[in-house]
Design a protein around this motif. Sequence first.
Motif, PDB file in Angstrom:
ATOM      1  N   VAL A  39       0.788  -1.182   0.218  1.00  0.00           N
ATOM      2  CA  VAL A  39      -0.118  -0.006   0.042  1.00  0.00           C
ATOM      3  C   VAL A  39       0.937   1.510  -0.015  1.00  0.00           C
ATOM      4  O   VAL A  39       0.801   2.308  -0.711  1.00  0.00           O
ATOM      5  N   TYR A  40       1.968   1.449   0.611  1.00  0.00           N
ATOM      6  CA  TYR A  40       2.918   2.444   0.872  1.00  0.00           C
ATOM      7  C   TYR A  40       3.459   2.476  -0.666  1.00  0.00           C
ATOM      8  O   TYR A  40       3.727   3.692  -0.964  1.00  0.00           O
ATOM      9  N   ALA A  43       1.119   4.270  -3.169  1.00  0.00           N
ATOM     10  CA  ALA A  43       0.977   5.831  -3.003  1.00  0.00           C
ATOM     11  C   ALA A  43       2.509   6.498  -3.249  1.00  0.00           C
ATOM     12  O   ALA A  43       2.430   7.701  -3.522  1.00  0.00           O
ATOM     13  N   ARG A  44       3.476   5.794  -2.965  1.00  0.00           N
ATOM     14  CA  ARG A  44       4.782   6.499  -3.480  1.00  0.00           C
ATOM     15  C   ARG A  44       4.959   6.530  -4.926  1.00  0.00           C
ATOM     16  O   ARG A  44       5.542   7.477  -5.499  1.00  0.00           O
ATOM     17  N   THR A  46       2.523   7.248  -6.891  1.00  0.00           N
ATOM     18  CA  THR A  46       1.714   8.207  -7.552  1.00  0.00           C
ATOM     19  C   THR A  46       2.649   9.482  -7.388  1.00  0.00           C
ATOM     20  O   THR A  46       2.722  10.351  -8.330  1.00  0.00           O
ATOM     21  N   MET A  47       3.375   9.363  -6.217  1.00  0.00           N
ATOM     22  CA  MET A  47       4.224  10.978  -5.812  1.00  0.00           C
ATOM     23  C   MET A  47       5.478  10.683  -6.933  1.00  0.00           C
ATOM     24  O   MET A  47       5.896  12.257  -7.210  1.00  0.00           O
ATOM     25  N   THR A  53       0.392  15.399  -4.304  1.00  0.00           N
ATOM     26  CA  THR A  53       0.174  14.671  -3.013  1.00  0.00           C
ATOM     27  C   THR A  53      -1.371  15.375  -2.513  1.00  0.00           C
ATOM     28  O   THR A  53      -1.500  16.005  -2.179  1.00  0.00           O
ATOM     29  N   GLY A  56      -5.950  11.502  -0.489  1.00  0.00           N
ATOM     30  CA  GLY A  56      -5.992  10.127  -0.997  1.00  0.00           C
ATOM     31  C   GLY A  56      -4.515   9.379  -0.834  1.00  0.00           C
ATOM     32  O   GLY A  56      -4.594   8.357  -0.191  1.00  0.00           O
ATOM     33  N   THR A  57      -3.700  10.183  -1.033  1.00  0.00           N
ATOM     34  CA  THR A  57      -2.323   9.592  -1.058  1.00  0.00           C
ATOM     35  C   THR A  57      -1.808   9.689   0.653  1.00  0.00           C
ATOM     36  O   THR A  57      -1.258   8.785   1.033  1.00  0.00           O
ATOM     37  N   GLN A  60      -3.568   6.684   2.054  1.00  0.00           N
ATOM     38  CA  GLN A  60      -2.942   5.568   1.682  1.00  0.00           C
ATOM     39  C   GLN A  60      -1.557   5.356   2.689  1.00  0.00           C
ATOM     40  O   GLN A  60      -1.390   4.252   3.221  1.00  0.00           O
ATOM     41  N   ILE A  61      -0.900   6.447   3.010  1.00  0.00           N
ATOM     42  CA  ILE A  61       0.320   6.182   3.636  1.00  0.00           C
ATOM     43  C   ILE A  61      -0.072   6.122   5.349  1.00  0.00           C
ATOM     44  O   ILE A  61       0.527   5.034   5.909  1.00  0.00           O
TER      45      ILE A  61
END
Length: 89
Positions: A39-40, A43-44, A46-47, A53, A56-57, A60-61
């Motif tokens: 999951v992390y 999210a990473r 996407t960034m 950021t 939603g991101t 997720q973190i």
Amino acid sequence: MSAPPSAAPPSSSSPALFGSCWSCRLLSGSALILSAGYVYQAARRTMRHGGPTSMGTVAQIVFASGLAAWGMVVIMDPVGKATKKTKDT
């Protein structure tokens, strides 16, 4: 009509969920930690691709850190290990 079966009340000294099964705790705890990593990483990703950021991101973190903490708690099994301190006078 038949009477419903009587359920035994839960005892206060019930064993932990996995009891003393070390392999059960290790397997499920590590699965939770690995899912937190997945999951992390999502999210990473996407960034890393230049995406903004968003909330939603961040969610997720936060969710990934919660999964990782839950996995560590399952592996360490702190239930029942704490003892009440008494005053020795």
